[in-house]
Scaffold this motif. Structure first.
Motif, mmCIF file in Angstrom:
data_model
loop_
_atom_site.group_PDB
_atom_site.id
_atom_site.type_symbol
_atom_site.label_atom_id
_atom_site.label_comp_id
_atom_site.label_asym_id
_atom_site.label_seq_id
_atom_site.Cartn_x
_atom_site.Cartn_y
_atom_site.Cartn_z
ATOM 1 N N UNK A 352 0.821 -1.214 0.000
ATOM 2 C CA UNK A 352 0.000 0.000 0.000
ATOM 3 C C UNK A 352 0.853 1.260 0.000
ATOM 4 N N UNK A 353 2.034 1.188 0.605
ATOM 5 C CA UNK A 353 2.910 2.357 0.671
ATOM 6 C C UNK A 353 3.486 2.739 -0.682
ATOM 7 N N UNK A 354 3.420 1.820 -1.648
ATOM 8 C CA UNK A 354 3.953 2.115 -2.979
ATOM 9 C C UNK A 354 3.124 3.177 -3.686
ATOM 10 N N UNK A 355 1.919 3.418 -3.187
ATOM 11 C CA UNK A 355 1.055 4.398 -3.829
ATOM 12 C C UNK A 355 1.600 5.811 -3.807
ATOM 13 N N UNK A 356 2.512 6.101 -2.872
ATOM 14 C CA UNK A 356 3.061 7.454 -2.785
ATOM 15 C C UNK A 356 4.217 7.665 -3.749
ATOM 16 N N UNK A 373 -2.418 -3.971 -10.708
ATOM 17 C CA UNK A 373 -3.781 -4.166 -10.232
ATOM 18 C C UNK A 373 -3.977 -5.506 -9.557
ATOM 19 N N UNK A 374 -3.381 -6.555 -10.095
ATOM 20 C CA UNK A 374 -3.510 -7.895 -9.525
ATOM 21 C C UNK A 374 -2.920 -7.945 -8.121
ATOM 22 N N UNK A 375 -1.728 -7.386 -7.956
ATOM 23 C CA UNK A 375 -1.046 -7.495 -6.667
ATOM 24 C C UNK A 375 -1.624 -6.547 -5.622
ATOM 25 N N UNK A 376 -2.115 -5.389 -6.036
ATOM 26 C CA UNK A 376 -2.762 -4.511 -5.065
ATOM 27 C C UNK A 376 -4.089 -5.114 -4.612
ATOM 28 N N UNK A 377 -4.756 -5.845 -5.485
ATOM 29 C CA UNK A 377 -5.984 -6.523 -5.068
ATOM 30 C C UNK A 377 -5.686 -7.571 -4.000
ATOM 31 N N UNK A 378 -4.634 -8.355 -4.209
ATOM 32 C CA UNK A 378 -4.276 -9.369 -3.222
ATOM 33 C C UNK A 378 -3.947 -8.731 -1.880
ATOM 34 N N UNK A 379 -3.186 -7.641 -1.908
ATOM 35 C CA UNK A 379 -2.854 -6.945 -0.667
ATOM 36 C C UNK A 379 -4.107 -6.405 0.000
ATOM 37 N N UNK A 404 -7.220 1.884 2.396
ATOM 38 C CA UNK A 404 -7.589 3.122 1.707
ATOM 39 C C UNK A 404 -6.552 3.485 0.648
ATOM 40 N N UNK A 405 -5.268 3.320 0.978
ATOM 41 C CA UNK A 405 -4.218 3.630 0.012
ATOM 42 C C UNK A 405 -4.269 2.680 -1.188
#
Length: 548
Positions: A352-356, A373-379, A404-405
């Motif tokens: 999630x911190x990669x969003x910044x 998208x695939x890996x952020x969904x898993x997280x 949220x991130x």
């Protein structure tokens, strides 16, 4: 070429595999053409969308002709076309296409070691490197399909003796390590990424194989030798985690987003600026590629941590009530279930911190968008489940901040209209988040009777001891493992299935607030039908029995 019949081009070309590869590359590039380049194409009377559809539909229609040729380029065509469908919500098409590439590769012997590199000419060495890269591309996509959609892995490692990739590939000196356990000893290059992803794919395949054998609930708690199997599972997770940490430590600084050398500012300030830089090359452009590679590696490694540690979250450590007389609990060894929970939470939060990072906004308009998208969904799914298990705790608060991130990242990808998977993933995460909040609301407004019962059951226990309980208060339907099989001598400790995890997974699958339920999303053929939710054992999404 736009006016030339593409189907005839494949038919008349001496090597249809080569022209197939060439066309698929163009088709994928057209998919990610920005506004500036689209205007350039339209100035030459080329509609990028129509041309892309024409190319991909033609290659798909001519795929049997390409496969029948059985060339190295035919393998490359299958890998590229399969990857395209995999990243755009059509895993049911991607899987057989990639399977065709695998069979051709095995027929060509790409999985076999070639003669000593020292005796090769430069031309032969280049051919060998091409064969190696093609094989490891197949291995990587095969592993990714197996991990993401629970498809069976089609490669048997005992049948393969091909070497790992050479990250330099500039001479016949042979820079790649001889074995998986040895380390890479050459400077970072743009090819280092493929070498590192190949190593990670080997580790992930080992994790899938090991956890498929040991991770079944029924094979642990439901048999007389349940504790022995559980201890084997704990050892497997520990060993895989150590290997994963060692593999990540090998990543050079230039491919790490969390190091100063990789924190340089991209040469592109915006997507539009990147789109205008046609024919980019040189050190600055290489730095941009390094950042994209570093982002992909970080996502892949954090996702692998969840894959490795998630099986232990299905269990919890408990202490017998007779050991609670003095009000103390002493565990001479770390609680492996708590460690795994922390590892999964930490991996998801780091994702999630990669969003910044600036590179994420640029990656949204590249082929990496669906991978992201695939890996952020898993997280996000991981944080939803952990928030549900640890309701109203400080850890749950951190998980929701990370969630949220992650949804912000999914929204970024969705707004770019590049990733169908990101759009579907965002929708599912919103539904699951609503369910998490509903459960927390119920916990806050629970009756005084339930509060009193909860306090009485947990009297004298440290409130920070997540994953522990007193056996005297356990439901009857959770079997206690034999006392003679305790892990630590002199410690009254047993293991049971974690009812909180089971309840969370059931609620997520059947929750009334999910309209439609996740099970219906599978029936509707969405790209996220089995998308890594199978890792957590959600029944409607886990359609391959025995995985977890």
């Amino acid at each position: 070429m736009y006016d030339y019949p593409v189907d005839e081009l494949i038919s008349v070309y001496p090597n249809p595999g080569f022209i197939g590869t060439f066309l698929v590359v163009i088709g994928i590039a057209l998919k990610y053409t920005g506004a500036y380049r689209r205007r350039l194409l339209e100035a030459h009377n080329v509609d990028p969308t129509a041309f892309e559809e024409k190319i991909l539909s033609t290659v798909r229609a001519k795929l049997l002709d390409i496969i029948a040729f059985g060339s190295l380029e035919a393998v490359q065509t299958c890998v590229l076309l399969g990857t395209y469908y995999l990243f755009h919500g059509n895993p049911e098409v991607a899987w057989p296409v990639c399977g065709c590439g695998l069979r051709i590769a095995q027929a060509l012997g790409l999985h076999r070691r070639m003669p000593s590199r020292g005796s090769m000419t430069t031309e032969l060495y280049r051919q060998y490197e091409t064969r190696e890269r093609c094989w490891w591309a197949i291995y990587e996509i095969e592993t990714f399909c197996s991990m993401s959609y629970s498809y069976p892995h089609g490669i048997k490692d005992s049948d393969c003796d091909v070497e790992l990739l050479d990250a330099l590939a500039k001479s016949s000196a042979g820079q790649s390590p001889a074995t998986f356990d040895s380390t890479h000893q050459c400077p970072a290059s743009l090819l280092s990424y493929k070498y590192l992803m190949s190593r990670l794919s080997i580790l992930i395949k080992d994790a899938l194989t090991s956890l498929c054998c040991l991770g079944s609930h029924g094979s642990i708690s439901g048999t007389p030798d349940g504790l022995s199997n559980l201890q084997s599972l704990i050892r497997q997770v520990s060993d895989l985690d150590i290997r994963l940490q060692g593999s990540y430590a090998e990543i050079p600084d230039v491919l790490r987003l969390d190091t100063p050398i990789a924190s340089y500012t991209s040469i592109y300030g915006s997507v539009e600026e990147m789109d205008r830089d046609i024919g980019a090359s040189g050190p600055d452009f290489e730095n941009h590629i390094y950042q994209l590679q570093a982002l992909s590696l970080k996502l892949a490694y954090e996702n692998a941590r969840v894959l490795v540690d998630h099986p232990l979250l299905a269990y919890k450590m408990v202490c017998r009530a007779e050991n609670e007389i003095d009000g103390t609990i002493d565990h001479p060894t770390p609680n492996p279930f708590q460690l795994s929970m922390r590892a999964c939470r930490d991996a998801a939060l780091k994702t999630s911190e990669l969003g910044i990072t600036h590179i994420v906004s640029l990656a949204a308009d590249t082929y990496a968008a669906s991978f992201l998208g695939i890996h952020t969904f898993t997280a996000g799914l991981t944080l939803c489940i952990l928030s549900s298990i640890e309701a109203l705790s400080s850890q749950s608060y951190q998980s929701k901040i990370g969630l949220r991130q992650l949804m912000s990242m999914q929204a970024l990808l969705r707004l770019r209209s590049r990733s169908t998977l990101a759009a579907q993933g965002l929708d599912i995460l919103k539904r699951l988040t609503r369910l998490v909040m509903e459960r927390e609301f119920k916990d806050i407004t629970c009756s005084e009777v339930k509060k009193a019962l909860f306090l009485s059951q947990n009297a004298g226990m440290d409130s920070n001891m997540a994953g522990q309980d007193v056996i005297g208060s356990l439901p009857d339907n959770h079997a206690i493992l034999p006392a003679e099989d305790r892990r630590s001598e002199g410690t009254t400790v047993d293991f049971i299935e974690n009812p909180a995890m089971s309840q969370a997974l059931y609620d997520f699958d059947q929750g009334s607030s999910l309209d439609p339920p996740l099970s219906e999303l599978v029936d509707r053929g969405t790209g996220f039908g089995q998308e890594q939710a199978w890792i957590w054992g959600i029944d409607s999404l886990a359609q391959s029995p025995g995985i977890i």
